[in-house]
Design an enzyme around this catalytic site. Structure first.
Site, PDB file in Angstrom:
ATOM      1  N   CYS A  97       6.530   0.891  30.600  1.00 22.87           N
ATOM      2  CA  CYS A  97       6.989  -0.043  31.632  1.00 22.87           C
ATOM      3  C   CYS A  97       8.205   0.579  32.303  1.00 22.87           C
ATOM      4  O   CYS A  97       9.220   0.841  31.639  1.00 22.87           O
ATOM      5  CB  CYS A  97       7.355  -1.370  30.959  1.00 22.87           C
ATOM      6  N   CYS A 210       5.145   1.608  38.855  1.00 23.45           N
ATOM      7  CA  CYS A 210       4.967   0.459  37.953  1.00 23.45           C
ATOM      8  C   CYS A 210       3.622   0.687  37.285  1.00 23.45           C
ATOM      9  O   CYS A 210       2.649   1.059  37.953  1.00 23.45           O
ATOM     10  CB  CYS A 210       4.963  -0.840  38.748  1.00 23.45           C
TER      11      CYS A 210
HETATM   12  N1  DGL Z   1       4.541  -2.762  34.350  1.00 27.21           N
HETATM   13  C1  DGL Z   1       5.915  -2.913  34.662  1.00 27.21           C
HETATM   14  C2  DGL Z   1       6.537  -1.614  35.169  1.00 27.21           C
HETATM   15  O1  DGL Z   1       6.018  -0.533  34.950  1.00 27.21           O
HETATM   16  C3  DGL Z   1       6.383  -3.981  35.590  1.00 27.21           C
HETATM   17  C4  DGL Z   1       5.725  -5.239  35.800  1.00 27.21           C
HETATM   18  C5  DGL Z   1       6.685  -6.414  35.710  1.00 27.21           C
HETATM   19  O2  DGL Z   1       7.323  -6.759  36.702  1.00 27.21           O
HETATM   20  O3  DGL Z   1       6.752  -6.966  34.622  1.00 27.21           O
HETATM   21  O4  DGL Z   1       7.576  -1.647  35.777  1.00 27.21           O
END
Ligand code: DGL
Length: 281
Positions: A97, A210
């Protein structure tokens, strides 16, 4: 002069004990977490590179999105996610993430200094390097938090001589993936608004900053055209995880395919099907 030192019985026992612990650790799963199902895009790259490892993926869909929360809240949630995985005896931690990496990677590295802790960041480097000759225009799609934080500003400073970097916060985009809506009119309308300026002034590359966004890559490509090169950080994170495990002597000794376990904090009955579908894409 040749000196032959014979190991004492005690030294040998100590070494054997150490090997046993090391052996045990090598067979433990790699722990991965994300704010939701997006991190499965990184999990897929890890499996492709190291199919013989066991994986435990935890998605915190119940508390998603992280990207529009406060810095402190994301730190708290990321620490709770990591603690959960540690309680399951993982041998390494992959923060799949970008948002949690910007907010909490240092805290996690300090807290778990005895194990590899790998984060993810927007793949600006390969995007900038891909441009032959001219200074490319690189659009970086990410959550508002990722783009606001110090980590991204430092990354941007490193490459701003070689590229025109355009940060594009995408609040609301991860929710499409959380709903399993990976194409269709609503997604195109959302992206259309987001890309308005860039449809008039085309960019050369897009960085998906993301881990949810690789799942809507086809729609992004369709809207921006085939000439735009799209990058994400999943492959680089998988390679870095492999490198760190090798360095620590923690690669799995098994040759057979490992076990992949996916857990999620959401109570939605559809979450299991969504995770299996994303893993298969
Ligand atoms: N999957 C997360 C990232 O890579 C973000 C998604 C979220 O806002 O929770 O930043």
């Amino acid at each position: 002069m040749l000196i032959i030192a014979r190991k004492t019985q005690d030294e040998k026992k100590k070494e054997d004990g150490f090997m046993e612990v090391l052996m045990d650790k090598r067979t433990c799963p790699i722990g991965i977490f994300d704010s939701g199902v997006g991190g499965i895009s990184v999990l897929r790259q890890l499996i492709a590179l190291m199919p013989n490892e066991d994986y435990l993926f935890f998605g915190d869909s119940k508390n998603a999105p992280y990207g529009t929360k406060s810095f402190e809240e994301v730190q708290r949630l990321a620490c709770a996610d990591a603690e959960y995985l540690l309680s399951k005896k993982v041998k390494a931690l992959v923060v799949a993430c970008n948002t949690a990496t910007s907010a909490a990677i240092q805290i996690l590295r300090n807290k778990y200094s005895g194990m590899p802790v790998i984060g993810i960041e927007p793949a600006l480097k390969p995007a900038v390097l891909s441009a032959s000759g001219k200074k490319p225009a690189v659009l970086v799609m990410a959550t508002p938090m990722t783009l606001r934080e110090e980590k991204f500003h430092q990354l941007m400073m490193r490459y701003e001589q070689d590229a025109t970097i355009i940060p594009l916060p995408c609040p609301g985009l991860m929710e499409f993936v959380e709903r399993g809506e990976l194409s269709g009119a609503a997604l195109e309308a959302y992206l259309g608004k987001l890309f308005q300026a860039h449809l008039r002034n085309p960019v050369d590359c897009v960085v998906l900053g993301c881990t949810h966004y690789p799942f809507v890559r086809d729609t992004i490509q369709k809207m921006l055209g085939d000439k735009v090169a799209i990058f994400d950080g999943g492959g680089g994170t998988a390679r870095e995880t492999h490198r760190r495990l090798a360095e620590c002597g923690l690669l799995s000794p098994f040759r057979a395919r490992g076990r992949v376990t996916i857990e999620n904090s959401s109570e939605s009955p559809e979450i299991t099907d969504l995770c299996s579908m994303l893993l298969k894409i």
